[in-house]
Design a protein around this motif. Structure first.
Motif, PDB file in Angstrom:
ATOM      1  N   SER A  60    -104.201 -13.337 -62.557  1.00 18.06           N
ATOM      2  CA  SER A  60    -103.360 -13.323 -61.150  1.00 18.06           C
ATOM      3  C   SER A  60    -102.073 -12.544 -61.458  1.00 18.06           C
ATOM      4  O   SER A  60    -101.483 -12.075 -60.538  1.00 18.06           O
ATOM      5  N   SER A  61    -101.382 -12.618 -62.906  1.00 20.00           N
ATOM      6  CA  SER A  61    -100.358 -12.135 -63.092  1.00 20.00           C
ATOM      7  C   SER A  61    -100.196 -10.473 -62.988  1.00 20.00           C
ATOM      8  O   SER A  61     -99.408  -9.975 -62.563  1.00 20.00           O
ATOM      9  N   ARG A  62    -101.424 -10.238 -63.724  1.00 19.96           N
ATOM     10  CA  ARG A  62    -101.425  -9.053 -63.804  1.00 19.96           C
ATOM     11  C   ARG A  62    -101.943  -8.196 -62.627  1.00 19.96           C
ATOM     12  O   ARG A  62    -101.394  -7.134 -62.248  1.00 19.96           O
ATOM     13  N   LEU A  63    -102.812  -8.962 -61.739  1.00 18.30           N
ATOM     14  CA  LEU A  63    -103.018  -8.227 -60.396  1.00 18.30           C
ATOM     15  C   LEU A  63    -101.870  -8.184 -59.524  1.00 18.30           C
ATOM     16  O   LEU A  63    -101.573  -7.174 -58.737  1.00 18.30           O
ATOM     17  N   SER A  64    -100.824  -9.203 -59.674  1.00 16.81           N
ATOM     18  CA  SER A  64     -99.647  -9.216 -58.722  1.00 16.81           C
ATOM     19  C   SER A  64     -98.875  -7.947 -59.234  1.00 16.81           C
ATOM     20  O   SER A  64     -98.203  -7.221 -58.655  1.00 16.81           O
ATOM     21  N   ILE A  65     -98.670  -7.766 -60.669  1.00 17.62           N
ATOM     22  CA  ILE A  65     -97.830  -6.732 -60.999  1.00 17.62           C
ATOM     23  C   ILE A  65     -98.384  -5.404 -60.459  1.00 17.62           C
ATOM     24  O   ILE A  65     -97.669  -4.550 -60.221  1.00 17.62           O
ATOM     25  N   LEU A  66     -99.823  -5.103 -60.527  1.00 20.80           N
ATOM     26  CA  LEU A  66    -100.543  -3.941 -60.076  1.00 20.80           C
ATOM     27  C   LEU A  66    -100.212  -3.651 -58.554  1.00 20.80           C
ATOM     28  O   LEU A  66    -100.003  -2.820 -57.860  1.00 20.80           O
ATOM     29  N   LEU A  67    -100.096  -5.024 -57.884  1.00 18.99           N
ATOM     30  CA  LEU A  67    -100.130  -4.986 -56.524  1.00 18.99           C
ATOM     31  C   LEU A  67     -98.614  -4.316 -56.268  1.00 18.99           C
ATOM     32  O   LEU A  67     -98.127  -3.352 -55.436  1.00 18.99           O
ATOM     33  N   CYS A  68     -97.657  -5.071 -57.066  1.00 19.69           N
ATOM     34  CA  CYS A  68     -96.191  -4.724 -56.720  1.00 19.69           C
ATOM     35  C   CYS A  68     -95.906  -3.177 -57.008  1.00 19.69           C
ATOM     36  O   CYS A  68     -95.175  -2.353 -56.548  1.00 19.69           O
ATOM     37  N   TYR A  69     -96.571  -2.710 -58.275  1.00 21.82           N
ATOM     38  CA  TYR A  69     -96.518  -1.103 -58.561  1.00 21.82           C
ATOM     39  C   TYR A  69     -96.954  -0.280 -57.535  1.00 21.82           C
ATOM     40  O   TYR A  69     -96.521   0.716 -57.171  1.00 21.82           O
ATOM     41  N   SER A  70     -98.201  -0.666 -56.951  1.00 19.44           N
ATOM     42  CA  SER A  70     -98.742   0.352 -55.770  1.00 19.44           C
ATOM     43  C   SER A  70     -97.885   0.227 -54.760  1.00 19.44           C
ATOM     44  O   SER A  70     -97.841   1.194 -54.015  1.00 19.44           O
ATOM     45  N   ASN A  71     -97.192  -1.014 -54.139  1.00 14.60           N
ATOM     46  CA  ASN A  71     -96.155  -0.913 -53.196  1.00 14.60           C
ATOM     47  C   ASN A  71     -94.916   0.071 -53.450  1.00 14.60           C
ATOM     48  O   ASN A  71     -94.503   0.757 -52.594  1.00 14.60           O
ATOM     49  N   ILE A  72     -94.648  -0.050 -54.846  1.00 13.48           N
ATOM     50  CA  ILE A  72     -93.371   0.917 -55.077  1.00 13.48           C
ATOM     51  C   ILE A  72     -93.723   2.384 -55.158  1.00 13.48           C
ATOM     52  O   ILE A  72     -93.071   3.147 -54.492  1.00 13.48           O
ATOM     53  N   LEU A  73     -95.225   2.764 -55.245  1.00 15.16           N
ATOM     54  CA  LEU A  73     -95.506   4.022 -55.404  1.00 15.16           C
ATOM     55  C   LEU A  73     -95.656   4.624 -53.919  1.00 15.16           C
ATOM     56  O   LEU A  73     -95.359   5.798 -53.695  1.00 15.16           O
ATOM     57  N   VAL A  74     -96.148   3.680 -53.122  1.00 15.17           N
ATOM     58  CA  VAL A  74     -96.119   4.271 -51.448  1.00 15.17           C
ATOM     59  C   VAL A  74     -94.954   4.465 -51.149  1.00 15.17           C
ATOM     60  O   VAL A  74     -94.528   5.377 -50.439  1.00 15.17           O
ATOM     61  N   LEU A  75     -94.113   3.454 -51.257  1.00 17.40           N
ATOM     62  CA  LEU A  75     -92.673   3.669 -50.780  1.00 17.40           C
ATOM     63  C   LEU A  75     -91.759   4.840 -51.474  1.00 17.40           C
ATOM     64  O   LEU A  75     -91.051   5.327 -50.765  1.00 17.40           O
ATOM     65  N   ASN A  76     -92.016   4.933 -52.650  1.00 17.32           N
ATOM     66  CA  ASN A  76     -91.268   6.142 -53.412  1.00 17.32           C
ATOM     67  C   ASN A  76     -91.739   7.227 -53.693  1.00 17.32           C
ATOM     68  O   ASN A  76     -91.578   8.132 -54.413  1.00 17.32           O
ATOM     69  N   GLU A  77     -92.993   7.761 -53.010  1.00 21.26           N
ATOM     70  CA  GLU A  77     -93.739   8.661 -53.073  1.00 21.26           C
ATOM     71  C   GLU A  77     -93.950   9.520 -54.434  1.00 21.26           C
ATOM     72  O   GLU A  77     -93.992  10.609 -54.843  1.00 21.26           O
ATOM     73  N   LYS A  78     -94.554   8.579 -55.383  1.00 19.03           N
ATOM     74  CA  LYS A  78     -94.874   8.738 -56.896  1.00 19.03           C
ATOM     75  C   LYS A  78     -93.788   9.224 -57.721  1.00 19.03           C
ATOM     76  O   LYS A  78     -94.171   9.723 -58.843  1.00 19.03           O
ATOM     77  N   ARG A  79     -92.572   9.273 -57.334  1.00 14.76           N
ATOM     78  CA  ARG A  79     -91.403   9.720 -58.167  1.00 14.76           C
ATOM     79  C   ARG A  79     -91.198   8.718 -58.911  1.00 14.76           C
ATOM     80  O   ARG A  79     -90.920   8.886 -60.484  1.00 14.76           O
ATOM     81  N   LEU A  80     -91.350   7.434 -58.867  1.00 17.65           N
ATOM     82  CA  LEU A  80     -91.068   6.419 -59.811  1.00 17.65           C
ATOM     83  C   LEU A  80     -92.308   6.138 -60.642  1.00 17.65           C
ATOM     84  O   LEU A  80     -92.248   5.714 -61.963  1.00 17.65           O
ATOM     85  N   ALA A  81     -93.519   6.761 -60.482  1.00 17.05           N
ATOM     86  CA  ALA A  81     -94.603   6.568 -61.078  1.00 17.05           C
ATOM     87  C   ALA A  81     -94.526   7.380 -62.562  1.00 17.05           C
ATOM     88  O   ALA A  81     -94.903   6.919 -63.385  1.00 17.05           O
TER      89      ALA A  81
END
Length: 87
Positions: A60-81
């Motif tokens: 559950s903690s790994r899935l939460s981290i992946l969910l947060c990263y996916s939200n960040i990627l959507v918001l920052n247009e892959k620059r942060l990736a």
């Protein structure tokens, strides 16, 4: 009690060094730690068997981290990736 005092005194300069390197580092570490704690607490309340307690907390903690990263990627247009290392 004295151990806590000396541990806090020794961690202070390390936190100051981390702030000098990257000020947003402290906030991201705090959020990650809080997220992992919340996931493990939720699994501890929900788990019926002790054998799945650690597995559920880690998953559950790994899935939460992946969910947060996916939200960040959507918001920052892959620059942060490109700048963020994977766990």
């Amino acid at each position: 009690m004295a151990v806590s005092l000396f541990q806090g005194a020794s961690i202070g300069p390390l936190i100051d060094l981390a702030i000098q390197i990257d000020p947003s580092l402290i906030f991201s570490v705090f959020v990650g730690t809080s997220l992992a704690f919340a996931c493990f607490s939720r699994v501890a309340l929900v788990a019926r068997s002790r054998e799945y307690l650690y597995l559920g907390g880690l998953v559950s903690s790994r899935l939460s981290i992946l969910l947060c990263y996916s939200n960040i990627l959507v918001l920052n247009e892959k620059r942060l990736a490109m700048e963020t290392p994977l766990l």
